[in-house]
Structures are given as C-alpha cells and as structure tokens.
Design a protein around this motif. Sequence first.
Motif, PDB file in Angstrom:
ATOM      1  N   GLN A 228       0.810  -1.211   0.000  1.00 61.82           N
ATOM      2  CA  GLN A 228       0.000   0.000   0.000  1.00 61.82           C
ATOM      3  C   GLN A 228       0.851   1.271   0.000  1.00 61.82           C
ATOM      4  N   CYS A 231       1.428   3.974  -3.254  1.00 62.99           N
ATOM      5  CA  CYS A 231       0.716   5.216  -3.563  1.00 62.99           C
ATOM      6  C   CYS A 231       1.515   6.430  -3.099  1.00 62.99           C
ATOM      7  N   HIS A 257      -6.293   4.341  -4.997  1.00 64.16           N
ATOM      8  CA  HIS A 257      -6.778   3.190  -4.226  1.00 64.16           C
ATOM      9  C   HIS A 257      -7.712   3.605  -3.090  1.00 64.16           C
ATOM     10  N   GLU A 258      -8.140   4.854  -3.089  1.00 63.91           N
ATOM     11  CA  GLU A 258      -9.184   5.266  -2.158  1.00 63.91           C
ATOM     12  C   GLU A 258     -10.509   4.671  -2.624  1.00 63.91           C
ATOM     13  N   ARG A 259     -11.401   4.420  -1.653  1.00 62.65           N
ATOM     14  CA  ARG A 259     -12.697   3.802  -1.973  1.00 62.65           C
ATOM     15  C   ARG A 259     -13.832   4.735  -1.590  1.00 62.65           C
ATOM     16  N   THR A 263     -12.983   3.034   2.899  1.00 59.97           N
ATOM     17  CA  THR A 263     -12.160   1.922   3.373  1.00 59.97           C
ATOM     18  C   THR A 263     -10.884   1.734   2.556  1.00 59.97           C
ATOM     19  N   GLY A 264     -10.586   2.660   1.666  1.00 58.04           N
ATOM     20  CA  GLY A 264      -9.389   2.527   0.840  1.00 58.04           C
ATOM     21  C   GLY A 264      -8.157   3.085   1.523  1.00 58.04           C
ATOM     22  N   TYR A 265      -7.088   3.225   0.751  1.00 57.96           N
ATOM     23  CA  TYR A 265      -5.822   3.732   1.288  1.00 57.96           C
ATOM     24  C   TYR A 265      -5.197   4.693   0.278  1.00 57.96           C
ATOM     25  N   ASN A 270     -13.295   9.425   1.397  1.00 50.04           N
ATOM     26  CA  ASN A 270     -14.556   8.829   0.990  1.00 50.04           C
ATOM     27  C   ASN A 270     -15.358   9.794   0.139  1.00 50.04           C
ATOM     28  N   ALA A 282      -9.875   4.374 -10.486  1.00 47.95           N
ATOM     29  CA  ALA A 282     -10.071   3.211  -9.615  1.00 47.95           C
ATOM     30  C   ALA A 282     -10.880   2.133 -10.319  1.00 47.95           C
ATOM     31  N   HIS A 316     -16.903   0.250  -3.131  1.00 49.96           N
ATOM     32  CA  HIS A 316     -15.591   0.549  -3.718  1.00 49.96           C
ATOM     33  C   HIS A 316     -15.665   1.739  -4.669  1.00 49.96           C
TER      34      HIS A 316
END
Length: 352
Positions: A228, A231, A257-259, A263-265, A270, A282, A316
């Motif tokens: 992770q 990024c 990779h954010e959701r 809950t992403g990173y 959000n 994404a 996602h």
Amino acid sequence: MSESSSRYTILIVDDTPENIALLNAALRDEFSIKVATRGRKAIEIARSLPVDIILLDVMMPEMDGFETCRRLKADPMTRRIPVIFVTARGDVEDESVGFACGGVDYITKPLRYPVVRSRIKTHLALYDQERRLEALVRERTRELAETRMDILQRLGRAAEYRDNETGRHVIRISHYCHLLAIAYGLPEEEADLLRSASTMHDIGKIGIPDRVLLKQGRLDAEERAIIQQHCVIGHEIIGDHSSKLLQTAALVALTHHERWDGTGYPNGLNGEDIPLFSRILALADVFDALTSRRPYKEPWSVAEAVAEITACSGSHFDPAVVRVFLECHAAFEEILRTYADPTPPPEPATDA
C-alpha cells in the motif's frame, strides 16, 4: 487564402453601392470579392465563408463599423481576420477608436487605389505569416504532447514490468480512463489530461521489494501494508511540479486506491473527497486487474468483471462512475482485445 482558390478573398462592407462598385472594380482582377451592405450581414459572411481580409466602412446604419469590428473580434471564428477601416472620417480620434476596436489599418477617402492595394497586400502578408507561425506552433505542440505521452507511458510501464511482463496494463488503463471521462461528460482536454496522467498511477511500485511485489500467494497483513505504500512512493517520485500534467499524475498516484465508502488507502478518503480522476481510474484499474491474467489467477470474463463492479457500486466505486461504465463497457471490451497481453506459451512437457 481559401483552400479552393489561389486568390485571396476580400469582404467589402459598405452601405453605399457606388463605393462598393469602385472598390470591386479596383480589386477584382487580383482578389475574390464578397460584399455586405450591413454590419450584421458582414459578420454572417465572415463566420460562414473563408475571408482573408475585411474592408469596413465606419458610417453605416443599424450597426456602425466600429461596433461591427468589435463583434468580429469578440468571436473566436472571426477575430483573426484583419479589418481595414475605409471611411471619409479622418479625425485622429476616430482612428484611435478604430485601432482600439481591433482594426489593423485606417484608410481615408477619397481613396487612392494603388495605396489601397498596397495596404491590403501588406496586411495579407502579415496575416499569412501569423497563420504559418500558428500552424508551426500547433505542430510543435502536438509533437511535444505526443513525446510527453510516450515518456510517461514508458515510465509507467517501467514500474509495470516488475510484476507484469508486457506492461500493456498502463496502455489499457489510459484508454479506459479517457473513455470513462468522455462518457462522464468531461471536456476533451480534461479527458486527455487523465489519459496522460493515468499512465503514472503505479510508478510507486518501483519502491516495493520484490519479495512482496512478486509474491505468488496472498499477502499477509505486513506485506499488504508494504504494498500500500506504493501510492505514497509514487506521489513522492513525481513530486511537486508546476506542470498541470505532473500535478495530476501525482494526485492520482496518491489517491487511486481510495474507496467511495472510505475503506481505501492511504488516507481513507470517501465520497466526493476523492478526486474525480481517481474515482474514474479506480474503476478502470480494477476492471483491468479482473480481466487480466496474473500468476495467482486466470483472467475473468468481461461479464464477470461487469457484475463485480456493479456489485461494488457505492462501496468501492462512485455510483455515478459505475452508471457511466455500464453504458460503455462494450467499448472496454474492444480496448481489452486491441491491447491484450500475449498468451503465455504452454508449459513444456516433462518426463514422468
């Protein structure tokens, strides 16, 4: 000069038929002539036909020459056409107004036609030079943009080669992103920007150890934390730059990779706090991962990938981006076929 003729086209604008007749007689042997007796008609002709220069009377009913010139210069379709004022008003103040409106010259009556022809040829030559320079600048800009795109793709592929032998992932991603951006309603310029910037989204993989990046099985918690980091590493590699392209590339490298549900990173963003470009990327990234062969899995079918993305709408992925994807996913399949990874050779037979 119009493409269909070797003669320059002059638009004569005057409300007095005698003046038009005299100018037409003096110029028609060398130039193609168009005529308007009102400012509005002159604007209409200039917008609809190839016109190289305009001879514009100042004193006309309904709309005088100064206002006509202002409107011509305010219109992107006509603002480059040189305007020469032809008038009986020779006051310095009038000349100043004419130049302030965008005129390139100011000829007073009574006209001396050798002078008129000479002035016209001078400004046509200047206009031609300007158009040649603009064409050269456009060509050089296009070449630079293509070179820049090629460099970015190669840098992005350099990272991909570490865990994807062909590096075609970044090419497909760039096309997916452009397609989604246009379908979403973004201007072509923004879609092109995302297409270019997206090629750098995984550049941070360069900083991930092989033991993690190339692991065949599932990653444990510690290994996931390491992967992770790509990024943040990618964001740092691209760095802070005045270029809008590199700024965008750094942003999508950091946030792709954010959701949607947070809950992403790496930052747990959000909803619309996630940049739109990254929300688009994404989805494109996951579609390509699902439909590509990996050491640990076979490629999914497009139908399976579409079903998975649909199921992840609102968790996602941005639901609005998913809706757009569902409208154009057939075009994704065409991109996937066009830039498919080569089929790996079969495993060699071994003796029992």
